[in-house]
Scaffold this active site. Structure first.
Site, PDB file in Angstrom:
ATOM      1  N   ASP A   6       0.678  -1.305  -0.080  1.00  0.00           N
ATOM      2  CA  ASP A   6       0.061  -0.112  -0.002  1.00  0.00           C
ATOM      3  C   ASP A   6       0.916   1.248  -0.013  1.00  0.00           C
ATOM      4  OD1 ASP A   6      -2.242  -1.737   0.236  1.00  0.00           O
ATOM      5  OD2 ASP A   6      -2.011  -1.664   2.553  1.00  0.00           O
ATOM      6  N   GLU A  42     -10.875   0.547  -3.956  1.00  0.00           N
ATOM      7  CA  GLU A  42     -10.491   1.037  -2.746  1.00  0.00           C
ATOM      8  C   GLU A  42      -9.029   1.748  -3.369  1.00  0.00           C
ATOM      9  OE1 GLU A  42      -9.430  -2.145  -0.247  1.00  0.00           O
ATOM     10  OE2 GLU A  42      -8.177  -3.217  -1.910  1.00  0.00           O
TER      11      GLU A  42
END
Length: 440
Positions: free
Chosen positions: A14, A191
């Site tokens: 991420d 997302e």
């Protein structure tokens, strides 16, 4: 550094890359090897000089939601895992935006980009002004040139708000925009919102819904509030590789643009490691899709140095990378027709050599096998040689054709059994691949 570009024992998914001063910082989640869950109860920060992207250093833990041997928790309202942070700078302070699983998110503050970050506040908002049940999943933050601050977030549904720039945690009443990135085709928002401003154009990088969730897509607008126009995808970590979610963003470092993303290990969608590819932003603002490689920040891999098997960017036929211990992460579950690929090696200019040696270290599994060595294409590429693997652990070698120039390298695996034994070995785990090298 090749991909993954951090030390190979480190698991940072991420990734949000940010350039502050003369260093590039990587903010991301922290995964645990061989875990059955995403993320950890702490965040870590790594950075490198913009002049030496092969020299990454760890600044240690930056924020916690649980006590550990060296730190107390920074949160007293939750002890859930920390996911997908972002960090921005405003007026000489650095602000960490932390998403906490199933919990209200928060903002941390530090005088230094590497932290550690101390809790400033949870998000403050009226219930009607916050989407995502006020959790702010995978929040990405943009400080615009006029000093306004925007936060983009959401899981399976996207929202954005303005943040009060005077305190950096209060959501401005009436600022909520829903579906800033739509859920329908071609956007398919899932997302991983990450905003950037390049010139006068606003970019929003995100992960689309499965089965394309392994991609990082992007959309652009002439306003931070949208509407955003879908432009395509930048990188796909499920192309001939064990697929899983993706999350990352772009950064310009010394005039070169990069896409930061992650890849999975251990035959799961967890235990993810940071990777990077060079990209180009064209005059019309588009970003051509790039392939996933083993290069990282390198221009090319050196075939005459020892290459750890785990930097493979192609894994097909059921094989995958797994961590045996802190030092050992082989490609395992290698079976008949498994394909292991690396992009790209530079073999050098023409010379007088007609042949060279190939050496490979394996852990044997009691089976006899062979590795066919192909250039540029695993189906129709030039086969430069074949290395036989015996039943036991060891270093095996073969004489192969000497080659020059830049090439992708593929290992295509077969077993060495015929007749009635063929079917018995078609699904056998033949060996683990540890490392390899060429020598002239």
């Amino acid at each position: 550094m090749a991909n993954p570009f951090l030390p190979l024992w480190e698991y940072i998914p991420d990734g949000e890359p940010r350039v502050f001063g003369d260093r590039v910082y990587l903010y991301g989640s922290h995964d645990r090897p061989n875990s059955d869950a995403f993320c950890d109860y702490k965040l870590k920060v790594w950075s490198a000089p913009i002049s030496d992207l092969n020299n990454w250093v760890c600044h240690g833990d930056s924020f916690h939601t649980a006590d550990d041997r060296d730190h107390k928790s920074d949160t007293d309202w939750t002890n859930k895992e920390l996911y997908a942070p972002d960090v921005v700078e405003k007026d000489g302070k650095y602000y960490l935006y932390a998403y906490i699983l199933h919990s209200k998110g928060c903002v941390g503050i530090s005088d230094k980009p590497e932290g550690p970050f101390k809790l400033l506040s949870t998000y403050k908002y009226n219930e009607d002004d916050a989407g995502d049940e006020g959790i702010y999943n995978d929040a990405g933050v943009l400080v615009d040139d006029d000093g306004k601050v925007y936060i983009y977030y959401g899981f399976e549904h996207s929202w954005m708000n303005e943040i009060n720039p005077d305190n950096m945690y209060e959501i401005i009443s009436g600022s909520l925009i829903e579906n800033v990135i739509p859920e329908d085709e071609p956007y398919r928002f899932f997302e991983a919102s990450s905003p950037r401003k390049i010139g006068d154009t606003y970019y929003l990088i995100f992960s689309p819904k499965p089965p394309c969730g392994q991609r990082l897509a992007y959309a652009t607008s002439n306003s931070p509030k949208g509407p955003f126009t879908y432009r395509g995808y930048i990188v796909d970590n499920g192309d001939k590789y064990p697929a899983g979610n993706n999350h990352g963003s772009i950064a310009c470092i010394n005039g070169q643009w990069y896409i930061f993303y992650h890849r999975m290990t251990n035959n799961t969608i967890m235990s993810r490691r940071a990777c990077v590819e060079r990209i180009e932003i064209l005059p019309d603002g588009s970003i051509p899709t790039v392939e996933m490689t083993s290069l990282g920040f390198e221009d090319a891999l050196n075939p005459y140095k020892t290459t750890p098997a785990e930097i493979a960017c192609v894994l097909m036929g059921g094989c995958y990378i797994t961590e045996k211990d802190f030092f050992t992460r082989p490609v395992t579950n290698i079976k008949k027709d498994s394909i292991i690929g690396y992009k790209y090696f530079e073999f050098g200019e023409d010379d007088s050599s007609q042949t060279m040696k190939f050496f490979v270290k394996v852990n044997g599994m009691g089976c006899k096998a062979k590795i066919r060595i192909l250039l540029d294409d695993y189906e129709n590429g030039e086969e430069i040689g074949c290395c036989n693997i015996d039943t036991h652990d060891g270093i095996y070698s073969a004489t192969v054709k000497s080659v020059t120039g830049r090439h992708a390298l593929y290992f295509v695996v077969e077993h060495c059994y015929e007749g009635w034994l063929v079917s018995a070995f078609d699904d056998k785990h033949l060996f683990d691949l540890i490392e390899f090298s060429f020598a002239k």
